[in-house]
Scaffold this motif. Structure first.
Motif, PDB file in Angstrom:
ATOM      1  N   LEU A   5       0.753  -1.102   0.039  1.00  0.00           N
ATOM      2  CA  LEU A   5       0.097  -0.079  -0.003  1.00  0.00           C
ATOM      3  C   LEU A   5       1.010   1.196  -0.061  1.00  0.00           C
ATOM      4  O   LEU A   5       0.393   2.389  -0.371  1.00  0.00           O
ATOM      5  CB  LEU A   5      -0.827   0.085   1.270  1.00  0.00           C
ATOM      6  CG  LEU A   5      -2.206  -0.943   1.086  1.00  0.00           C
ATOM      7  CD1 LEU A   5      -2.799  -0.974   2.595  1.00  0.00           C
ATOM      8  CD2 LEU A   5      -3.096  -0.312   0.083  1.00  0.00           C
ATOM      9  N   ARG A   6       2.100   1.130   0.415  1.00  0.00           N
ATOM     10  CA  ARG A   6       3.059   2.248   0.417  1.00  0.00           C
ATOM     11  C   ARG A   6       3.460   2.666  -1.209  1.00  0.00           C
ATOM     12  O   ARG A   6       3.954   3.936  -1.190  1.00  0.00           O
ATOM     13  CB  ARG A   6       4.031   2.021   1.325  1.00  0.00           C
ATOM     14  CG  ARG A   6       3.871   1.856   2.558  1.00  0.00           C
ATOM     15  CD  ARG A   6       5.362   1.665   3.580  1.00  0.00           C
ATOM     16  NE  ARG A   6       4.907   1.087   4.653  1.00  0.00           N
ATOM     17  CZ  ARG A   6       5.985   0.262   5.256  1.00  0.00           C
ATOM     18  NH1 ARG A   6       7.144   0.203   4.802  1.00  0.00           N
ATOM     19  NH2 ARG A   6       5.631  -0.062   6.599  1.00  0.00           N
ATOM     20  N   ARG A   7       3.246   1.807  -2.039  1.00  0.00           N
ATOM     21  CA  ARG A   7       3.698   1.946  -3.374  1.00  0.00           C
ATOM     22  C   ARG A   7       2.536   3.020  -4.117  1.00  0.00           C
ATOM     23  O   ARG A   7       1.586   2.829  -3.924  1.00  0.00           O
ATOM     24  CB  ARG A   7       3.771   0.787  -4.346  1.00  0.00           C
ATOM     25  CG  ARG A   7       4.763   0.040  -3.651  1.00  0.00           C
ATOM     26  CD  ARG A   7       4.898  -1.517  -4.161  1.00  0.00           C
ATOM     27  NE  ARG A   7       4.955  -1.260  -5.561  1.00  0.00           N
ATOM     28  CZ  ARG A   7       4.567  -2.417  -6.588  1.00  0.00           C
ATOM     29  NH1 ARG A   7       4.107  -3.486  -6.133  1.00  0.00           N
ATOM     30  NH2 ARG A   7       4.734  -2.048  -7.695  1.00  0.00           N
ATOM     31  N   SER A   8       2.987   3.737  -4.939  1.00  0.00           N
ATOM     32  CA  SER A   8       2.034   4.804  -5.658  1.00  0.00           C
ATOM     33  C   SER A   8       0.930   3.737  -6.451  1.00  0.00           C
ATOM     34  O   SER A   8       1.478   2.693  -7.082  1.00  0.00           O
ATOM     35  CB  SER A   8       2.826   5.749  -6.330  1.00  0.00           C
ATOM     36  OG  SER A   8       3.657   5.231  -7.576  1.00  0.00           O
ATOM     37  N   ASN A   9       0.074   4.352  -6.520  1.00  0.00           N
ATOM     38  CA  ASN A   9      -1.241   3.947  -7.437  1.00  0.00           C
ATOM     39  C   ASN A   9      -1.551   2.646  -6.904  1.00  0.00           C
ATOM     40  O   ASN A   9      -2.153   1.774  -7.384  1.00  0.00           O
ATOM     41  CB  ASN A   9      -0.745   3.546  -8.923  1.00  0.00           C
ATOM     42  CG  ASN A   9      -0.570   4.851  -9.524  1.00  0.00           C
ATOM     43  OD1 ASN A   9      -1.267   5.835  -8.992  1.00  0.00           O
ATOM     44  ND2 ASN A   9       0.487   5.192 -10.420  1.00  0.00           N
ATOM     45  N   VAL A  10      -1.401   1.970  -5.575  1.00  0.00           N
ATOM     46  CA  VAL A  10      -1.594   0.709  -4.941  1.00  0.00           C
ATOM     47  C   VAL A  10      -2.771   1.116  -3.962  1.00  0.00           C
ATOM     48  O   VAL A  10      -2.607   1.885  -3.199  1.00  0.00           O
ATOM     49  CB  VAL A  10      -0.545   0.077  -4.237  1.00  0.00           C
ATOM     50  CG1 VAL A  10      -1.264  -1.314  -3.792  1.00  0.00           C
ATOM     51  CG2 VAL A  10       0.414  -0.599  -5.378  1.00  0.00           C
ATOM     52  N   THR A  11      -3.873   0.507  -4.167  1.00  0.00           N
ATOM     53  CA  THR A  11      -5.191   0.687  -3.264  1.00  0.00           C
ATOM     54  C   THR A  11      -5.659  -0.611  -3.017  1.00  0.00           C
ATOM     55  O   THR A  11      -5.282  -1.606  -3.066  1.00  0.00           O
ATOM     56  CB  THR A  11      -6.406   1.521  -4.111  1.00  0.00           C
ATOM     57  OG1 THR A  11      -6.676   0.376  -5.219  1.00  0.00           O
ATOM     58  CG2 THR A  11      -5.753   2.671  -4.752  1.00  0.00           C
ATOM     59  N   LEU A  12      -6.363  -0.239  -1.643  1.00  0.00           N
ATOM     60  CA  LEU A  12      -7.078  -1.574  -0.985  1.00  0.00           C
ATOM     61  C   LEU A  12      -7.729  -2.248  -2.167  1.00  0.00           C
ATOM     62  O   LEU A  12      -7.883  -3.679  -2.251  1.00  0.00           O
ATOM     63  CB  LEU A  12      -7.995  -1.357   0.018  1.00  0.00           C
ATOM     64  CG  LEU A  12      -7.132  -1.270   1.293  1.00  0.00           C
ATOM     65  CD1 LEU A  12      -8.070  -0.601   2.624  1.00  0.00           C
ATOM     66  CD2 LEU A  12      -6.575  -2.456   1.846  1.00  0.00           C
ATOM     67  N   MET A  13      -8.644  -1.597  -3.007  1.00  0.00           N
ATOM     68  CA  MET A  13      -9.535  -2.166  -3.980  1.00  0.00           C
ATOM     69  C   MET A  13      -8.435  -2.871  -4.896  1.00  0.00           C
ATOM     70  O   MET A  13      -9.068  -4.228  -5.190  1.00  0.00           O
ATOM     71  CB  MET A  13     -10.153  -0.933  -4.915  1.00  0.00           C
ATOM     72  CG  MET A  13     -11.125  -1.549  -6.203  1.00  0.00           C
ATOM     73  SD  MET A  13     -12.386  -2.551  -5.599  1.00  0.00           S
ATOM     74  CE  MET A  13     -13.671  -1.372  -5.035  1.00  0.00           C
ATOM     75  N   TYR A  19      -6.416 -10.435  -4.840  1.00  0.00           N
ATOM     76  CA  TYR A  19      -6.627 -11.340  -3.730  1.00  0.00           C
ATOM     77  C   TYR A  19      -7.680 -12.407  -4.277  1.00  0.00           C
ATOM     78  O   TYR A  19      -7.507 -13.599  -3.846  1.00  0.00           O
ATOM     79  CB  TYR A  19      -6.970 -10.766  -2.466  1.00  0.00           C
ATOM     80  CG  TYR A  19      -7.148 -11.661  -1.261  1.00  0.00           C
ATOM     81  CD1 TYR A  19      -5.877 -12.490  -0.459  1.00  0.00           C
ATOM     82  CD2 TYR A  19      -8.328 -12.149  -0.657  1.00  0.00           C
ATOM     83  CE1 TYR A  19      -6.153 -13.281   0.414  1.00  0.00           C
ATOM     84  CE2 TYR A  19      -8.510 -12.898   0.291  1.00  0.00           C
ATOM     85  CZ  TYR A  19      -7.465 -13.591   0.850  1.00  0.00           C
ATOM     86  OH  TYR A  19      -7.490 -14.627   1.830  1.00  0.00           O
ATOM     87  N   CYS A  20      -8.945 -11.858  -4.535  1.00  0.00           N
ATOM     88  CA  CYS A  20     -10.105 -12.751  -4.811  1.00  0.00           C
ATOM     89  C   CYS A  20      -9.817 -13.551  -6.304  1.00  0.00           C
ATOM     90  O   CYS A  20      -9.560 -12.701  -7.181  1.00  0.00           O
ATOM     91  CB  CYS A  20     -11.144 -11.828  -4.773  1.00  0.00           C
ATOM     92  SG  CYS A  20     -11.879 -11.255  -3.012  1.00  0.00           S
ATOM     93  N   ASP A  21     -10.249 -14.472  -6.294  1.00  0.00           N
ATOM     94  CA  ASP A  21     -10.444 -15.184  -7.515  1.00  0.00           C
ATOM     95  C   ASP A  21     -11.801 -14.768  -8.016  1.00  0.00           C
ATOM     96  O   ASP A  21     -12.700 -15.107  -7.220  1.00  0.00           O
ATOM     97  CB  ASP A  21     -10.463 -16.785  -7.230  1.00  0.00           C
ATOM     98  CG  ASP A  21     -10.544 -17.693  -8.489  1.00  0.00           C
ATOM     99  OD1 ASP A  21     -11.065 -17.084  -9.563  1.00  0.00           O
ATOM    100  OD2 ASP A  21     -10.405 -18.931  -8.431  1.00  0.00           O
ATOM    101  N   PRO A  22     -11.802 -14.394  -9.219  1.00  0.00           N
ATOM    102  CA  PRO A  22     -13.232 -14.045  -9.648  1.00  0.00           C
ATOM    103  C   PRO A  22     -14.210 -15.125  -9.975  1.00  0.00           C
ATOM    104  O   PRO A  22     -15.473 -14.745  -9.800  1.00  0.00           O
ATOM    105  CB  PRO A  22     -12.846 -13.334 -11.168  1.00  0.00           C
ATOM    106  CG  PRO A  22     -11.271 -13.509 -11.481  1.00  0.00           C
ATOM    107  CD  PRO A  22     -10.875 -14.159 -10.115  1.00  0.00           C
TER     108      PRO A  22
END
Length: 68
Positions: A5-13, A19-22
């Motif tokens: 999350l510290r990286r630019s353009n990385v969000t929880l979304m 993380y989720c398998d579609p």
């Protein structure tokens, strides 16, 4: 995840989508965010400074010396 999350353009979304398998009955985004915030709330913040010789002077005022 916390480090990502510290990286630019990385969000929880974005992390949740990775993380989720579609095709699975994965966790909802709200549940994912709630668990992350609970975990992050238990972190003990620290300040890490790497001293470079001769660059700065660090003074620790946290000790009290009585007297005079």
């Amino acid at each position: 995840m916390h480090r990502e999350l510290r990286r630019s353009n990385v969000t929880l979304m974005l992390l949740w989508e990775e993380y989720c398998d579609p095709n699975s009955d994965g966790f909802t985004y709200a549940w994912f965010c709630e668990r992350y915030r609970e975990w992050a709330g238990r972190l003990k913040p620290t300040l890490r400074q790497v001293p470079v010789a001769g660059e700065k002077l660090f003074v620790d005022y946290s000790t009290h010396h009585g007297g005079g």
